[in-house]
Design a protein around this motif. Sequence first.
Motif, PDB file in Angstrom:
ATOM      1  N   ARG A  49       0.829  -1.207   0.000  1.00  0.00           N
ATOM      2  CA  ARG A  49       0.000   0.000   0.000  1.00  0.00           C
ATOM      3  C   ARG A  49       0.859   1.251   0.000  1.00  0.00           C
ATOM      4  NH1 ARG A  49      -4.862  -2.020   4.094  1.00  0.00           N
ATOM      5  NH2 ARG A  49      -6.366  -2.475   2.421  1.00  0.00           N
ATOM      6  N   MET A  50       1.915   1.262   0.818  1.00  0.00           N
ATOM      7  CA  MET A  50       2.759   2.443   0.875  1.00  0.00           C
ATOM      8  C   MET A  50       3.615   2.607  -0.381  1.00  0.00           C
ATOM      9  SD  MET A  50       1.977   4.171   3.522  1.00  0.00           S
ATOM     10  CE  MET A  50       0.311   3.620   3.037  1.00  0.00           C
ATOM     11  N   THR A  51       3.909   1.495  -1.068  1.00  0.00           N
ATOM     12  CA  THR A  51       4.627   1.583  -2.342  1.00  0.00           C
ATOM     13  C   THR A  51       3.759   2.277  -3.381  1.00  0.00           C
ATOM     14  OG1 THR A  51       5.950  -0.404  -1.929  1.00  0.00           O
ATOM     15  CG2 THR A  51       5.646   0.239  -4.231  1.00  0.00           C
ATOM     16  N   VAL A  52       2.484   1.885  -3.447  1.00  0.00           N
ATOM     17  CA  VAL A  52       1.557   2.492  -4.411  1.00  0.00           C
ATOM     18  C   VAL A  52       1.201   3.914  -3.985  1.00  0.00           C
ATOM     19  CG1 VAL A  52      -0.730   2.300  -5.442  1.00  0.00           C
ATOM     20  CG2 VAL A  52       0.641   0.248  -5.082  1.00  0.00           C
ATOM     21  N   ALA A  53       1.009   4.115  -2.670  1.00  0.00           N
ATOM     22  CA  ALA A  53       0.639   5.442  -2.170  1.00  0.00           C
ATOM     23  C   ALA A  53       1.741   6.459  -2.421  1.00  0.00           C
ATOM     24  CB  ALA A  53       0.320   5.367  -0.685  1.00  0.00           C
ATOM     25  N   ALA A  54       3.000   6.008  -2.479  1.00  0.00           N
ATOM     26  CA  ALA A  54       4.119   6.928  -2.681  1.00  0.00           C
ATOM     27  C   ALA A  54       3.971   7.713  -3.978  1.00  0.00           C
ATOM     28  CB  ALA A  54       5.436   6.154  -2.686  1.00  0.00           C
ATOM     29  N   ALA A  55       3.411   7.080  -5.013  1.00  0.00           N
ATOM     30  CA  ALA A  55       3.232   7.785  -6.293  1.00  0.00           C
ATOM     31  C   ALA A  55       2.256   8.947  -6.134  1.00  0.00           C
ATOM     32  CB  ALA A  55       2.724   6.800  -7.349  1.00  0.00           C
ATOM     33  N   GLU A  56       1.202   8.735  -5.335  1.00  0.00           N
ATOM     34  CA  GLU A  56       0.227   9.806  -5.108  1.00  0.00           C
ATOM     35  C   GLU A  56       0.839  10.918  -4.258  1.00  0.00           C
ATOM     36  OE1 GLU A  56      -3.581   8.529  -3.745  1.00  0.00           O
ATOM     37  OE2 GLU A  56      -3.612   6.746  -5.014  1.00  0.00           O
ATOM     38  N   VAL A  57       1.659  10.518  -3.282  1.00  0.00           N
ATOM     39  CA  VAL A  57       2.310  11.516  -2.432  1.00  0.00           C
ATOM     40  C   VAL A  57       3.226  12.404  -3.268  1.00  0.00           C
ATOM     41  CG1 VAL A  57       4.001  11.830  -0.586  1.00  0.00           C
ATOM     42  CG2 VAL A  57       2.160  10.163  -0.310  1.00  0.00           C
ATOM     43  N   GLU A  81       8.684  14.983   3.529  1.00  0.00           N
ATOM     44  CA  GLU A  81      10.097  14.868   3.124  1.00  0.00           C
ATOM     45  C   GLU A  81      10.213  14.231   1.744  1.00  0.00           C
ATOM     46  OE1 GLU A  81      12.348  14.298   7.428  1.00  0.00           O
ATOM     47  OE2 GLU A  81      11.190  12.621   6.586  1.00  0.00           O
ATOM     48  N   ALA A  82       9.324  13.265   1.466  1.00  0.00           N
ATOM     49  CA  ALA A  82       9.344  12.622   0.144  1.00  0.00           C
ATOM     50  C   ALA A  82       9.010  13.638  -0.936  1.00  0.00           C
ATOM     51  CB  ALA A  82       8.354  11.453   0.114  1.00  0.00           C
ATOM     52  N   ARG A  83       8.029  14.484  -0.668  1.00  0.00           N
ATOM     53  CA  ARG A  83       7.660  15.504  -1.648  1.00  0.00           C
ATOM     54  C   ARG A  83       8.794  16.514  -1.851  1.00  0.00           C
ATOM     55  NH1 ARG A  83       1.313  17.040  -0.260  1.00  0.00           N
ATOM     56  NH2 ARG A  83       0.409  15.277  -1.404  1.00  0.00           N
ATOM     57  N   HIS A  84       9.464  16.842  -0.770  1.00  0.00           N
ATOM     58  CA  HIS A  84      10.513  17.870  -0.857  1.00  0.00           C
ATOM     59  C   HIS A  84      11.768  17.341  -1.544  1.00  0.00           C
ATOM     60  CE1 HIS A  84      12.681  21.486   0.265  1.00  0.00           C
ATOM     61  NE2 HIS A  84      13.666  20.739   0.745  1.00  0.00           N
ATOM     62  N   HIS A  85      12.153  16.094  -1.193  1.00  0.00           N
ATOM     63  CA  HIS A  85      13.411  15.554  -1.706  1.00  0.00           C
ATOM     64  C   HIS A  85      13.223  14.528  -2.836  1.00  0.00           C
ATOM     65  CE1 HIS A  85      15.581  17.537   1.525  1.00  0.00           C
ATOM     66  NE2 HIS A  85      14.761  16.981   2.414  1.00  0.00           N
ATOM     67  N   GLY A  86      12.004  14.023  -2.990  1.00  0.00           N
ATOM     68  CA  GLY A  86      11.762  13.009  -4.018  1.00  0.00           C
ATOM     69  C   GLY A  86      12.166  11.604  -3.609  1.00  0.00           C
ATOM     70  N   GLY A  87      12.660  11.430  -2.399  1.00  0.00           N
ATOM     71  CA  GLY A  87      13.087  10.108  -1.942  1.00  0.00           C
ATOM     72  C   GLY A  87      14.178  10.231  -0.896  1.00  0.00           C
ATOM     73  N   PRO A  88      14.871   9.151  -0.580  1.00  0.00           N
ATOM     74  CA  PRO A  88      14.725   7.819  -1.201  1.00  0.00           C
ATOM     75  C   PRO A  88      13.484   7.089  -0.698  1.00  0.00           C
ATOM     76  CG  PRO A  88      16.313   7.736   0.580  1.00  0.00           C
ATOM     77  CD  PRO A  88      15.923   9.171   0.454  1.00  0.00           C
ATOM     78  N   LEU A  89      12.917   6.258  -1.569  1.00  0.00           N
ATOM     79  CA  LEU A  89      11.725   5.483  -1.248  1.00  0.00           C
ATOM     80  C   LEU A  89      12.036   4.001  -1.358  1.00  0.00           C
ATOM     81  CD1 LEU A  89       9.114   7.581  -3.259  1.00  0.00           C
ATOM     82  CD2 LEU A  89       9.513   7.644  -0.791  1.00  0.00           C
ATOM     83  N   GLN A  90      11.419   3.222  -0.485  1.00  0.00           N
ATOM     84  CA  GLN A  90      11.628   1.774  -0.469  1.00  0.00           C
ATOM     85  C   GLN A  90      10.455   1.090  -1.174  1.00  0.00           C
ATOM     86  OE1 GLN A  90      14.478   0.436   0.795  1.00  0.00           O
ATOM     87  NE2 GLN A  90      15.088   2.564   1.146  1.00  0.00           N
ATOM     88  N   SER A  91      10.695   0.499  -2.320  1.00  0.00           N
ATOM     89  CA  SER A  91       9.622  -0.146  -3.087  1.00  0.00           C
ATOM     90  C   SER A  91       9.497  -1.615  -2.709  1.00  0.00           C
ATOM     91  CB  SER A  91       9.915  -0.034  -4.591  1.00  0.00           C
ATOM     92  OG  SER A  91       8.938  -0.716  -5.334  1.00  0.00           O
ATOM     93  N   GLN A  92       8.258  -2.056  -2.445  1.00  0.00           N
ATOM     94  CA  GLN A  92       7.983  -3.463  -2.187  1.00  0.00           C
ATOM     95  C   GLN A  92       7.392  -4.093  -3.447  1.00  0.00           C
ATOM     96  OE1 GLN A  92       8.330  -5.865   0.460  1.00  0.00           O
ATOM     97  NE2 GLN A  92       7.759  -7.062  -1.332  1.00  0.00           N
ATOM     98  N   PRO A  93       8.158  -4.914  -4.171  1.00  0.00           N
ATOM     99  CA  PRO A  93       7.620  -5.552  -5.384  1.00  0.00           C
ATOM    100  C   PRO A  93       6.484  -6.506  -5.028  1.00  0.00           C
ATOM    101  CG  PRO A  93      10.021  -5.718  -5.274  1.00  0.00           C
ATOM    102  CD  PRO A  93       9.558  -5.264  -3.934  1.00  0.00           C
ATOM    103  N   GLN A  94       5.648  -6.764  -6.013  1.00  0.00           N
ATOM    104  CA  GLN A  94       4.584  -7.755  -5.825  1.00  0.00           C
ATOM    105  C   GLN A  94       5.226  -9.132  -5.743  1.00  0.00           C
ATOM    106  OE1 GLN A  94       1.480  -7.519  -8.750  1.00  0.00           O
ATOM    107  NE2 GLN A  94       0.593  -9.504  -8.188  1.00  0.00           N
TER     108      GLN A  94
END
Length: 292
Positions: free
Chosen positions: A56-64, A99-112
């Motif tokens: 959910r947080m992997t997908v939500a990150a795109a909206e954020v 912080e994600a919006r300001h810096h763009g990451g880093p983000l941790q992606s959880q693959p399916q």
Amino acid sequence: MIAALNKVVSFIEERLDEEIDVVELTRELGTTEYHLRRMFSSLAGMPLSEYIRRRRMTVAAAEVLAAGDLLGTAVRYGYGSTEALNRAFRAVHGISPAEARHHGGPLQSQPQLRFHLTVEGNAPMETRITDRPGFRLIGHSARVPLIHEGINQHIQAHIASLPELEHARLKSLSDAEPAGILQVSADVDPDYTEASELTYLHGVAVTETTPVPEDLSVIELPAGAWAVFRTQGPHPEALQSTWAATATEWFPSNPWRLRPGPSIVAVLDHAADFSTATTELWMPVERASHLS
């Protein structure tokens, strides 16, 4: 079981922005929530609830990152407030949505996830199924954290706290299988989460009619089937390896599934320093309608 787990992953993926009813899903798959959660955790290396949160947080990150409304994003993914979303987002990504919006990451992606079964067949598992009438486990219990690998120092401390003569007294009370002093893990988190608490009982098995001393804890067990896995080698590594293999090899290949109940370890023989041991791992099971 492998096919069932892949159906679970697909079911989750289709409902990331909806309430996910795991109980209903397990009924459709012809298995149980208890068995499903234990097998998922063992094979995925994380609890089912944690996988759902990460996806959910992997997908939500795109909206954020797209500067969407945070409250709307929170509600869409099952969180009642932006604060709750913030906590979940930080737990997965290590940073806040701001912080994600300001810096763009880093983000941790959880693959399916995709589950695949690989059975090498080069290490046969010595297993037997035994039907047992109802019996009791009695002994001294303590709440301890779950540790997947290595020696559990909390269990060692609990055993060491017992007087030397108490081990002999317990052994004299044993009058049912599995025989002798037993290491019992009960009330285990179905997701098998590392560091979650369980009840450890150092004791013996007795019949339902055996008088129980008032100073001992009691676990009542109904009649049912048990899968018994024999292990031999370095201790506790050989036992922990066999425990893991029950999920990765034995359950996916046999028409049995876990039922709620404690797991029991009977130590049949051991070196003086306990560096090696021969043990039996008893796990409560029930016949499945198919390999689920």
